[in-house]
Design a protein around this motif. Structure first.
Motif, short mmCIF file in Angstrom:
data_model
loop_
_atom_site.label_atom_id
_atom_site.label_comp_id
_atom_site.label_asym_id
_atom_site.label_seq_id
_atom_site.Cartn_x
_atom_site.Cartn_y
_atom_site.Cartn_z
N LYS A 64 0.83 -1.21 0.00
CA LYS A 64 0.00 0.00 0.00
C LYS A 64 0.86 1.26 0.00
CE LYS A 64 -4.62 -0.58 1.66
NZ LYS A 64 -5.58 -0.20 2.68
N LYS A 65 0.43 2.25 -0.79
CA LYS A 65 1.18 3.49 -0.89
C LYS A 65 0.48 4.58 -0.08
CE LYS A 65 3.54 5.53 -4.62
NZ LYS A 65 3.61 5.89 -6.00
N TYR A 86 4.59 -0.11 5.05
CA TYR A 86 3.99 0.65 3.95
C TYR A 86 5.05 1.43 3.17
CZ TYR A 86 -0.54 -0.25 6.09
OH TYR A 86 -1.64 -0.86 6.59
N ASP A 125 -2.91 5.16 -1.96
CA ASP A 125 -4.08 4.43 -1.47
C ASP A 125 -4.70 5.15 -0.28
OD1 ASP A 125 -3.77 2.07 -3.23
OD2 ASP A 125 -1.86 1.92 -2.17
#
Ligand SMILES: Cc1cc2nc3c(=O)[nH]c(=O)nc-3n(C[C@H](O)[C@H](O)[C@H](O)COP(=O)(O)OP(=O)(O)OC[C@H]3O[C@@H](n4cnc5c(N)ncnc54)[C@H](O)[C@@H]3O)c2cc1C
Length: 368
Positions: free
Chosen positions: A2-3, A25, A151
């Motif tokens: 996940k960004k 992350y 995200d």
């Protein structure tokens, strides 16, 4: 992976980035300035008062004190110390409960963050003043000359106080685009202005005093601590604390010897004037007035205003807590989070605002 995009590289943004990178992350910090943690480096008179051992929602102003309490109880002052010491250093309380790095250097606290952020591989983009955040299944964040997708987005762009550290209040508009509101804003922890004639000759004098704030004959707050006479009014710990409650036209009443009864002051002054009772400069000024001894125990000054946002340490007001859930995620747009001073939470003087920055960052990291 996940960004996550963190907007703002201050205390809250840096703490979020460290906590999220530790969870695996991919994190990018977008910072409009050319350095991380500029304001953090200036805190506590350059000594870095990072938290306080006397902690609780009663030290904060907010639209939802219970939520502040829940977030603080999930992340008490010991957690802040543990978190900072996990990056390095030793943090110790002073006699008043204010916690500082043992080296008493705020800039070294910022250096801990910078080193950790570098080692963790967090991407940092400087000169990135975010001008728009949009959502169409992912967040699209734009700034002059760049854009990125994420995200989740953490808005940790601070408030409106002390704009020379990069915070001019323009970031509230990013949240307003998602339907958020902003409560009325005012400067807090700020010097008070009074009529220069009333304090002529006192500039530069620092003294311990009891301070009572009075409005319409009624006591608004009472505190005690350092008071510094400036060119335009009053500064110092006690004044900053009272500034959280002040309104133009209020009276500040100073007691220069709060632990000595008036009768003892009067007897001593009859023997030897005000020498060794109050600061000499202050004594000379009081001696020229009627009832100098009475003024030692109650010196009234009318507040004509404050020095305003540019000189304030924090912003009163911001994005209402009521528009977020307990992990400080927006109720208007899932995946958009808030941390730090941008929210409608401000603390009294003594490490409470950095504690909020770190505790709110923790709530966000847990929420994500
Ligand atoms: C002189 C001074 C002394 C203080 N002393 C203390 C103290 O001893 N103890 C204490 O608890 N508190 C203290 N405070 C208050 C405390 O520093 C702040 O409450 C705290 O730093 C807020 O953290 P933050 O991360 O929310 O915001 P900030 O630290 O203000 O960081 C926000 C960051 O966002 C960046 N930014 C803003 N807009 C954008 C944008 N559109 N795009 C990209 N980046 C953006 C800014 O450049 C800034 O770096 C002090 C404040 C000042 C000014």
């Amino acid at each position: 992976m996940k960004k996550i995009c963190v907007i703002g590289g201050g205390a809250a943004g840096m703490a979020c980035a460290v906590l999220l990178s530790r969870k695996g992350y991919s994190v990018t910090i977008l910072e409009r300035g050319d350095r991380l943690g500029r304001k953090l480096s200036a805190t506590g008179n350059g000594q870095g008062n990072v938290t306080n051992i006397h902690m609780g929602p009663e030290y904060y102003f907010s639209d939802d004190p219970e939520k502040v309490g829940r977030i603080l109880s999930r992340y008490p002052w010991e957690s802040t110390v543990g978190f900072l010491e996990s990056m390095g250093g030793i943090f110790l309380p002073d006699t008043r409960g204010r916690v500082y790095p043992a080296s008493r250097q705020a800039s070294a606290v910022t250096d801990l963050f910078r080193r950790e952020i570098g080692n963790a591989g967090v991407d940092v983009v400087f000169g990135a003043q975010v001008s728009s955040v949009a959502y169409d299944g992912v967040f699209r964040i734009s700034w002059g000359g760049g854009q990125m997708c994420a995200d989740a987005t953490v808005l940790a762009a601070g408030g409106k106080a002390a704009k020379h550290f990069g915070t001019d209040g323009s970031a509230y508009a990013l949240a307003e685009k998602f339907g958020h509101t902003v409560t009325p804003l005012s400067p807090a922890l700020v010097q008070l202005k009074c009529d220069p004639k009333e304090i002529r000759g006192l500039r530069g004098i620092r003294t311990e005093a009891g301070l009572t704030l009075v409005r319409g004959g009624k006591e608004v707050c009472r505190t005690r601590g350092d008071v510094l006479f400036t060119e335009s009014g009053l500064s110092g710990d006690a004044v900053f604390r009272a500034s959280s409650y002040v309104q133009r036209g209020d009276t500040v009443c100073l007691d220069f010897l709060p632990s000595v009864p008036a009768e003892r002051v009067r007897e001593a002054a009859e023997r030897g004037g005000l020498l060794c009772i109050v600061n000499n400069g202050l004594g000379r000024m009081l001696a020229a007035k009627r009832d100098a001894v009475g003024l030692v125990k109650g010196f009234p000054l009318t507040v004509t205003g404050t020095l305003g946002f540019d000189y304030a340490q924090v912003t009163r007001g911001g994005i209402p807590l009521g528009e977020t859930d307990d992990s400080l995620m927006s109720r208007k747009r899932g995946g958009l989070f808030f941390a730090g001073e941008i929210l409608n939470v401000d603390g009294v003087c003594g490490g409470y605002n950095l504690q909020w920055a770190f505790a709110s960052a923790h709530a966000v990291a847990e929420g994500i």
